[in-house]
Write an enzyme that holds these catalytic residues in place. Structure first.
Site, PDB file in Angstrom:
ATOM      1  N   HIS A 137      -7.672   9.585  -2.026  1.00 51.88           N
ATOM      2  CA  HIS A 137      -6.981   9.528  -0.735  1.00 51.88           C
ATOM      3  C   HIS A 137      -7.811  10.121   0.421  1.00 51.88           C
ATOM      4  O   HIS A 137      -7.867   9.562   1.502  1.00 51.88           O
ATOM      5  CB  HIS A 137      -5.628  10.241  -0.860  1.00 51.88           C
ATOM      6  CG  HIS A 137      -4.596   9.759   0.103  1.00 51.88           C
ATOM      7  ND1 HIS A 137      -3.275   9.572  -0.235  1.00 51.88           N
ATOM      8  CD2 HIS A 137      -4.685   9.419   1.403  1.00 51.88           C
ATOM      9  CE1 HIS A 137      -2.604   9.149   0.813  1.00 51.88           C
ATOM     10  NE2 HIS A 137      -3.435   9.050   1.828  1.00 51.88           N
TER      11      HIS A 137
ATOM     12  N   ASP B 234       0.853  -1.197   0.000  1.00 55.02           N
ATOM     13  CA  ASP B 234       0.000   0.000   0.000  1.00 55.02           C
ATOM     14  C   ASP B 234       0.887   1.244   0.000  1.00 55.02           C
ATOM     15  O   ASP B 234       1.572   1.531   0.981  1.00 55.02           O
ATOM     16  CB  ASP B 234      -0.890  -0.001   1.252  1.00 55.02           C
ATOM     17  CG  ASP B 234      -1.858   1.178   1.254  1.00 55.02           C
ATOM     18  OD1 ASP B 234      -2.989   1.013   0.773  1.00 55.02           O
ATOM     19  OD2 ASP B 234      -1.457   2.272   1.721  1.00 55.02           O
TER      20      ASP B 234
ATOM     21  N   LYS C 215      -2.703   5.893  -4.480  1.00 56.12           N
ATOM     22  CA  LYS C 215      -3.823   6.790  -4.159  1.00 56.12           C
ATOM     23  C   LYS C 215      -3.684   8.130  -4.890  1.00 56.12           C
ATOM     24  O   LYS C 215      -2.568   8.633  -5.069  1.00 56.12           O
ATOM     25  CB  LYS C 215      -3.887   7.032  -2.642  1.00 56.12           C
ATOM     26  CG  LYS C 215      -3.773   5.751  -1.823  1.00 56.12           C
ATOM     27  CD  LYS C 215      -4.008   5.952  -0.341  1.00 56.12           C
ATOM     28  CE  LYS C 215      -3.618   4.700   0.433  1.00 56.12           C
ATOM     29  NZ  LYS C 215      -2.219   4.637   0.851  1.00 56.12           N
TER      30      LYS C 215
ATOM     31  N   TYR D 186       3.273   9.829  -0.724  1.00 58.72           N
ATOM     32  CA  TYR D 186       4.374   9.250   0.072  1.00 58.72           C
ATOM     33  C   TYR D 186       5.730   9.456  -0.605  1.00 58.72           C
ATOM     34  O   TYR D 186       6.769   9.230   0.003  1.00 58.72           O
ATOM     35  CB  TYR D 186       4.158   7.750   0.332  1.00 58.72           C
ATOM     36  CG  TYR D 186       2.884   7.375   1.047  1.00 58.72           C
ATOM     37  CD1 TYR D 186       2.073   8.332   1.650  1.00 58.72           C
ATOM     38  CD2 TYR D 186       2.464   6.058   1.120  1.00 58.72           C
ATOM     39  CE1 TYR D 186       0.894   7.981   2.284  1.00 58.72           C
ATOM     40  CE2 TYR D 186       1.285   5.696   1.754  1.00 58.72           C
ATOM     41  CZ  TYR D 186       0.496   6.674   2.327  1.00 58.72           C
ATOM     42  OH  TYR D 186      -0.672   6.319   2.951  1.00 58.72           O
TER      43      TYR D 186
HETATM   44  N1  LIG Z   1      -5.274   6.454   3.618  1.00 58.38           N
HETATM   45  C1  LIG Z   1      -4.657   7.177   4.543  1.00 58.38           C
HETATM   46  O1  LIG Z   1      -5.003   8.348   4.774  1.00 58.38           O
HETATM   47  C2  LIG Z   1      -3.545   6.594   5.305  1.00 58.38           C
HETATM   48  C3  LIG Z   1      -3.013   5.394   4.906  1.00 58.38           C
HETATM   49  N2  LIG Z   1      -1.994   4.802   5.620  1.00 58.38           N
HETATM   50  C4  LIG Z   1      -1.511   3.477   5.152  1.00 58.38           C
HETATM   51  O2  LIG Z   1      -1.630   2.546   6.242  1.00 58.38           O
HETATM   52  C5  LIG Z   1      -0.341   1.981   6.491  1.00 58.38           C
HETATM   53  C6  LIG Z   1      -0.199   1.588   7.949  1.00 58.38           C
HETATM   54  O3  LIG Z   1      -0.423   2.717   8.785  1.00 58.38           O
HETATM   55  P1  LIG Z   1       0.736   3.592   9.459  1.00 58.38           P
HETATM   56  O4  LIG Z   1       0.259   4.985   9.495  1.00 58.38           O
HETATM   57  O5  LIG Z   1       2.018   3.352   8.766  1.00 58.38           O
HETATM   58  O6  LIG Z   1       0.797   3.112  10.943  1.00 58.38           O
HETATM   59  P2  LIG Z   1       0.904   1.705  11.700  1.00 58.38           P
HETATM   60  O7  LIG Z   1      -0.239   1.626  12.627  1.00 58.38           O
HETATM   61  O8  LIG Z   1       1.157   0.611  10.727  1.00 58.38           O
HETATM   62  O9  LIG Z   1       2.165   1.928  12.616  1.00 58.38           O
HETATM   63  C7  LIG Z   1       3.470   2.064  12.128  1.00 58.38           C
HETATM   64  C8  LIG Z   1       4.366   2.287  13.334  1.00 58.38           C
HETATM   65  O10 LIG Z   1       4.385   1.095  14.125  1.00 58.38           O
HETATM   66  C9  LIG Z   1       5.734   0.649  14.286  1.00 58.38           C
HETATM   67  N3  LIG Z   1       5.707  -0.813  14.233  1.00 58.38           N
HETATM   68  C10 LIG Z   1       5.421  -1.596  13.171  1.00 58.38           C
HETATM   69  N4  LIG Z   1       5.465  -2.889  13.506  1.00 58.38           N
HETATM   70  C11 LIG Z   1       5.790  -2.942  14.817  1.00 58.38           C
HETATM   71  C12 LIG Z   1       5.989  -4.010  15.730  1.00 58.38           C
HETATM   72  N5  LIG Z   1       5.863  -5.277  15.365  1.00 58.38           N
HETATM   73  N6  LIG Z   1       6.319  -3.689  17.017  1.00 58.38           N
HETATM   74  C13 LIG Z   1       6.443  -2.403  17.404  1.00 58.38           C
HETATM   75  N7  LIG Z   1       6.248  -1.354  16.566  1.00 58.38           N
HETATM   76  C14 LIG Z   1       5.934  -1.622  15.285  1.00 58.38           C
HETATM   77  C15 LIG Z   1       6.522   1.272  13.157  1.00 58.38           C
HETATM   78  O11 LIG Z   1       7.827   1.536  13.538  1.00 58.38           O
HETATM   79  P3  LIG Z   1       9.144   1.026  12.694  1.00 58.38           P
HETATM   80  O12 LIG Z   1       8.969   1.416  11.264  1.00 58.38           O
HETATM   81  O13 LIG Z   1      10.254   1.715  13.377  1.00 58.38           O
HETATM   82  O14 LIG Z   1       9.158  -0.478  12.897  1.00 58.38           O
HETATM   83  C16 LIG Z   1       5.779   2.599  12.957  1.00 58.38           C
HETATM   84  O15 LIG Z   1       6.255   3.568  13.872  1.00 58.38           O
HETATM   85  C17 LIG Z   1       0.608   3.090   6.026  1.00 58.38           C
HETATM   86  O16 LIG Z   1       1.948   2.693   5.935  1.00 58.38           O
HETATM   87  C18 LIG Z   1      -0.048   3.491   4.746  1.00 58.38           C
HETATM   88  O17 LIG Z   1       0.221   2.553   3.740  1.00 58.38           O
HETATM   89  C19 LIG Z   1      -1.492   5.410   6.746  1.00 58.38           C
HETATM   90  C20 LIG Z   1      -1.951   6.627   7.149  1.00 58.38           C
HETATM   91  C21 LIG Z   1      -3.031   7.324   6.486  1.00 58.38           C
HETATM   92  O1  LIG Z   2      -0.493   8.727   5.332  1.00 57.89           O
HETATM   93  C1  LIG Z   2      -1.459   9.017   4.612  1.00 57.89           C
HETATM   94  O2  LIG Z   2      -1.880   8.219   3.772  1.00 57.89           O
HETATM   95  C2  LIG Z   2      -2.120  10.319   4.766  1.00 57.89           C
HETATM   96  O3  LIG Z   2      -3.061  10.570   4.105  1.00 57.89           O
HETATM   97  C3  LIG Z   2      -1.702  11.331   5.699  1.00 57.89           C
HETATM   98  O4  LIG Z   2      -1.009  10.911   6.775  1.00 57.89           O
HETATM   99  C4  LIG Z   2      -1.053  12.452   4.910  1.00 57.89           C
HETATM  100  O5  LIG Z   2      -0.049  11.919   4.082  1.00 57.89           O
HETATM  101  C5  LIG Z   2      -0.523  13.514   5.754  1.00 57.89           C
HETATM  102  O6  LIG Z   2       0.551  13.383   6.244  1.00 57.89           O
HETATM  103  C6  LIG Z   2      -1.380  14.693   5.949  1.00 57.89           C
HETATM  104  O7  LIG Z   2      -0.750  15.627   6.737  1.00 57.89           O
END
Ligand SMILES: NC(=O)C1=CN([C@@H]2O[C@H](COP(=O)(O)OP(=O)(O)OC[C@H]3O[C@@H](n4cnc5c(N)ncnc54)[C@H](OP(=O)(O)O)[C@@H]3O)[C@@H](O)[C@H]2O)C=CC1
Ligand SMILES: O=C(O)C(=O)[C@@H](O)[C@H](O)C(=O)CO
Length: 276
Positions: A108, A45, A75, A50
């Site tokens: 998005h 994803d 997205k 990004y």
């Molecule tokens: N549509 C939208 O608006 C959004 C979409 N997304 C999508 O959703 C995905 C997942 O959400 P995201 O925001 O990244 O957050 P997550 O809830 O996946 O959390 C990520 C965090 O958790 C830590 N982490 C991961 N695995 C572990 C583990 N096993 N133990 C302890 N800590 C852990 C990572 O640290 P480290 O990297 O240091 O391991 C990072 O700091 C995104 O990457 C993106 O693809 C995210 C935000 C908004």
């Molecule tokens: O991570 C995503 O997918 C988001 O939509 C948001 O976190 C966005 O990128 C953002 O950082 C808005 O301030």
């Protein structure tokens, strides 16, 4: 390890467990996604915003994994909403990814101040018809945004990707999605590390009982609820850990205890009031 798939309302299938790359730096993305593919993930994803689609694409190309065994989501960023700009945006994303099509293209955010998400949804229908996206959906849409695009178009979004974790369980939107045939994806499934989910006794006690980590318990909670989930990590070891979630099952009591943590705590923006 065979990851279960979820059937979408357009007949396509999506692997229920994937790998997210928000905040993976452009120069790290190829290494991080290569690690994820080697661990066994087949669903990635990403998003134009990004700024790491090129690295994702390089990792995919170098992996040698047949295209039809991968599920790639990107997205449409808010600034690119609108008919012509959405068509141009998917072309740029495909070029950066080095792909002919994505498996899933999402709007998005509704970004209501722009007033263009219905028009953009009609462009998404055209993008699907042109074969540039196998499935189309939305992200951060509330029920009223979904109702609006369903009413104004011929296509029910296949997916709504929303903030979802034990402190923000989105039970109403999940139930609406079930009624309408819209699959739900969780973003921030681990609370983005901003909320200390991993210290809550409802989660640590289940982790101790099953001999797994709190992160594995939270991922399992999503999977057992039928939610599509793609935790992000820069660490190969954590990627492996987050993938190793099919050897145990949370009991009904453990699921209920974790369900009880929901108190409406968001870690991200409210889509109705977000100004970006
Ligand atoms: N549509 C939208 O608006 C959004 C979409 N997304 C999508 O959703 C995905 C997942 O959400 P995201 O925001 O990244 O957050 P997550 O809830 O996946 O959390 C990520 C965090 O958790 C830590 N982490 C991961 N695995 C572990 C583990 N096993 N133990 C302890 N800590 C852990 C990572 O640290 P480290 O990297 O240091 O391991 C990072 O700091 C995104 O990457 C993106 O693809 C995210 C935000 C908004
Ligand atoms: O991570 C995503 O997918 C988001 O939509 C948001 O976190 C966005 O990128 C953002 O950082 C808005 O301030």
């Amino acid at each position: 390890m065979t990851v279960p798939t979820i059937s979408l309302n357009d007949g396509n299938q999506i692997p229920q467990l994937g790998f997210g790359v928000f905040l993976v730096e452009p120069d790290e993305a190829e290494r991080v996604v290569t690690d994820a593919l080697e661990v066994g993930y087949r669903h990635i994803d990403t998003a134009a915003i990004y700024k790491n689609e090129e690295g994702v694409g390089r990792a995919i190309a170098a992996s040698g994994i047949p295209r039809d065994e991968l599920f790639v989501t990107t997205k449409l960023w808010n600034e690119d909403q609108g008919t012509e700009s959405a068509h141009a945006a998917i072309d740029r994303s495909l070029e950066r990814l080095g792909l002919d099509y994505v498996d899933l293209y999402l709007i998005h955010w509704p970004s209501p101040t722009r007033g263009k998400y219905v028009e953009s949804w009609k462009a998404m229908e055209q993008i699907k018809a042109a074969g540039k996206a196998r499935s189309i959906g939305v992200s951060n849409f509330h029920q009223h945004h979904l109702d609006e695009v369903i009413e104004a178009s011929d296509t029910v979004p296949a997916i709504d990707q929303i903030e979802l974790h034990p402190k923000f369980a989105q039970t109403q939107l999940r139930s609406y999605g079930k009624d309408k045939g819209i699959a739900i994806e969780a973003w921030g499934p681990l609370g983005q590390g901003k909320y200390p989910l991993f210290e809550l006794p409802e989660i640590t006690s289940a982790a101790e009982a099953h001999g797994v980590t709190p992160a594995q318990v939270v991922i399992r909670w999503h999977l057992q609820h039928g939610i599509i989930v793609f935790p992000k990590t820069n660490s190969r070891e954590r990627a492996q850990q987050n993938f190793d979630v099919f050897g145990f099952e949370l009991t009904d009591a453990e699921m209920s205890a974790i369900d009880g943590l929901d108190d409406g705590t968001r870690v991200g923006a409210d889509p109705d009031t977000a100004t970006f």
